[in-house]
Write an enzyme that holds these catalytic residues in place. Sequence first.
Site, PDB file in Angstrom:
ATOM      1  N   ALA A   1     -17.351  -9.834  -9.035  1.00 52.16           N
ATOM      2  CA  ALA A   1     -17.113 -10.976  -9.918  1.00 52.16           C
ATOM      3  C   ALA A   1     -17.169 -12.282  -9.108  1.00 52.16           C
ATOM      4  O   ALA A   1     -17.771 -13.274  -9.533  1.00 52.16           O
ATOM      5  CB  ALA A   1     -15.752 -10.836 -10.587  1.00 52.16           C
TER       6      ALA A   1
ATOM      7  N   ASP B   1      35.380  -0.627   9.920  1.00 51.34           N
ATOM      8  CA  ASP B   1      35.185  -0.445   8.466  1.00 51.34           C
ATOM      9  C   ASP B   1      34.754   1.009   8.227  1.00 51.34           C
ATOM     10  O   ASP B   1      34.300   1.696   9.143  1.00 51.34           O
ATOM     11  CB  ASP B   1      34.105  -1.440   8.001  1.00 51.34           C
ATOM     12  CG  ASP B   1      33.581  -1.121   6.620  1.00 51.34           C
ATOM     13  OD1 ASP B   1      34.403  -0.955   5.713  1.00 51.34           O
ATOM     14  OD2 ASP B   1      32.336  -1.031   6.457  1.00 51.34           O
TER      15      ASP B   1
ATOM     16  N   ASP C   1      -5.663   0.100   3.751  1.00 54.24           N
ATOM     17  CA  ASP C   1      -5.990   0.880   2.562  1.00 54.24           C
ATOM     18  C   ASP C   1      -5.368   2.267   2.406  1.00 54.24           C
ATOM     19  O   ASP C   1      -4.737   2.802   3.307  1.00 54.24           O
ATOM     20  CB  ASP C   1      -7.498   0.940   2.398  1.00 54.24           C
ATOM     21  CG  ASP C   1      -7.894   0.654   0.953  1.00 54.24           C
ATOM     22  OD1 ASP C   1      -6.994   0.483   0.127  1.00 54.24           O
ATOM     23  OD2 ASP C   1      -9.100   0.630   0.661  1.00 54.24           O
TER      24      ASP C   1
ATOM     25  N   ARG D   1     -13.158   3.705   7.437  1.00 51.41           N
ATOM     26  CA  ARG D   1     -14.509   3.609   8.008  1.00 51.41           C
ATOM     27  C   ARG D   1     -14.602   2.453   8.988  1.00 51.41           C
ATOM     28  O   ARG D   1     -13.997   1.404   8.787  1.00 51.41           O
ATOM     29  CB  ARG D   1     -15.517   3.338   6.882  1.00 51.41           C
ATOM     30  CG  ARG D   1     -15.876   4.532   6.036  1.00 51.41           C
ATOM     31  CD  ARG D   1     -16.724   5.536   6.770  1.00 51.41           C
ATOM     32  NE  ARG D   1     -17.989   5.012   7.270  1.00 51.41           N
ATOM     33  CZ  ARG D   1     -19.123   5.043   6.603  1.00 51.41           C
ATOM     34  NH1 ARG D   1     -19.171   5.570   5.396  1.00 51.41           N
ATOM     35  NH2 ARG D   1     -20.237   4.572   7.124  1.00 51.41           N
TER      36      ARG D   1
END
Length: 737
Positions: free
Chosen positions: A388, A508, A142, A10
């Site tokens: 909180a 290699d 997100d 958003r």
Amino acid sequence: MSKTIIISNRLPLQISIENDQLDVTPSVGGLATGLKSFHKDGDSVWIGWPGLTEEEIPENLKEEVQKKAKEENCVAVHLTSDEIDGFYYGFSNRTIWPLFHYFMEYTESDDQFWRVYQQVNQKYADEILKHYEEGDVIWVHDYQLLLVPNMIREKAPEAVIGFFNHIPFPSYEVFRTLPWRDEVLKGVLGADLIGFHTYDYERHFLSSVSRILRHQVDFNEVTLPDRIVKVDSFPMGIDYKKFEQAALDHFESTSENQSELQRRLDHHLEATPEAKMILSIDRLDYTKGIAHRIRAYEYFLDKYPEYIEKVRLVMLAVPSRSNVPQYRRLKREVDELVGRINGKFSTVSWTPIWYFYRSMPFENLIDLYTTCEIALLTPIRDGMNLVAKEYVATRTNKTGVLILSEMAGAAHEMNEAIIINPNNFEQVADALKTAFNMPKEEQVDRNKMLQKRLRRYSVEKWAQDFMKALRATRENRDSFKATRITPKISDEIMEQFRKAEKKILFIDYDGTLVNFVDKPEDAKPDAELKELIRSLNASEDTDVILISGRDKNTLGSWWKDVPVELISEHGVWMRQIDGEWELSENVKSEWMDAVRPVIENFVDRTPGTFIEEKNYSLAWHYRKADPQLGEIRANELSNVLKELISNRGLSVLEGNKVLEIKSSDVNKGKACSKKLVGENYDFIFAIGDDWTDEYMFQELPESAHTVKVGIKKTSARFYVEGTPKVRTLLEKFRDNL
Ligand code: GDG
């Protein structure tokens, strides 16, 4: 000038249309606040969905939406209602959201949702690419946009991309159940920096990356063939000053200015001065543990009936995602629970729960935060939980008790709160009692500490820290020791190669010419590779030597029909073209009988590992073991072996998911040097991917063109990103023979 591009599902704007009139107001959410210092005039652009579907915006207002968005430095991504259904309500909120919050029973695996999610992620990525210019920094936000980082990376490989996950990242055992787990991880790994709220989410992500994609993970870095991705935790803060100031203003406001809500709250306080209000605020989401909370509150009133009429739960549940069935069911459940409990305990003058199902204006939120002496936040799972933090920030006189679930990310930083397990009603009930009776001094002490931390680690600091770490990834990229072989550098090497009269190429095998596979015996060279090596060796003035840690029988049989010189077991054996294998001097094998049982013991204890027995060395492979266990055991075994072999002329080589014990006199560097003795090569090239190849890079003369495969610390002068790039380089040599 470079800018920051922020992308979230958003936009930080509210768009509404009334009577064909468009109204756009900037939103005041935490993310918007946190990023405001980066989202200033001209410096940044924010890309996201404006909140109305294409169908909801009349044709004549579409341009206006974009224009208004632009005034706020925003760009609107227009989505149809079908896209919103599949992408947002579908895959984001019926698959990723429940899974990442450990609600596996709610997780849907719908192909159609997944298809739309991919499409819409591509839409966002395309919009970003339209605005991206070299030097810009991109920050994707997100779980709705997990695929966007890699979609940008594919089109803009040099871009600096950050990704922040606002919700938890579940443990590997849960994440692995997602049918599209590989795609999701690859999507996120397109970023240079991946941020989580807590270290737990970070380590869950890293564990999934190493177990599912089998990428090398060292501490908090993931090594991809072409890049290193950094993963870190950045606990998001709040706009502390805003909440503090709002609370101070609240206390200063006169009674005429008071809200209706505040008047009702005050009335309650006056009527029952010894009673306390318990606050809970969340979106109505099953992760927030609202139903659990009500039941725990019922348990509290049953267990401690002396609190009847002394407490009141003020519960604000903000409507959310009501298009998703589980949210509708939860709404019914909460309505019923509130009704039942109010019916069970209410008295003539008291109802135990005040329940608001709506969104409130900011001022009312502050009324609630400042008035309620206790906050009860009991999510079952929560990425962070900003409520909180906001509650504590508004307690300007430092009283108030926060009861917080240990399942919230915020609990990691808020130890001074009463931390509870939301599933343990006994504990919640006791916490409520403790909170009710907590002495003022203790409340002040606890809040002082909490406030100090929250003030310091504000949302602005969070955003700054993330951006700083993101920019640092660009600097790290630039300061990487070896130089990437760009087309220009490759041309210069080829020029020297063409001019030289006598050339030698040391190449290699595993991890350089072919990719690693689970079973070493499956890494046979393909026909195209054989042809490439054959044609490189066809020129008189060029010697090609395949130099490997492999045993001579495997290497010999794989290359028997190609005229090429071979060095096996790191230099124990050498085979000229069409010649026989010759043993290097100084190699012994008597030690093997003493060492083998020690390694066997590790094989027994570490599922997925095995011993490869070569003529003069023993190798312990752990590629198929659990990655973390493998690393731990490799460390252990390495220590045990080093002690065992000390002073025996042996050494332990730590290769790519392999430990090898062999004579110290033998290594690839010594083997290369031997080839150069008495020869006058004027072009020396060596390429390899792991630690054992470093011996070549170190021993060869400085003028040699030494190349590491992959981005790792190295003594080589150059690097290329992966085996496909090695082949391209060798093809260039062939074309310049
Ligand atoms: C996700 C993660 C993570 C709430 N009701 C009203 C209102 N709010 C505001 C609060 C707070 C925000 O909404 C909620 O934030 P949370 O962090 O508590 O929860 P989510 O919405 O689930 O957020 C979460 C967060 O992302 C950030 O990364 O912490 O874990 O799930 O700011 O104040 N605001 C107004 N009226 C309301 O009725 N004005």
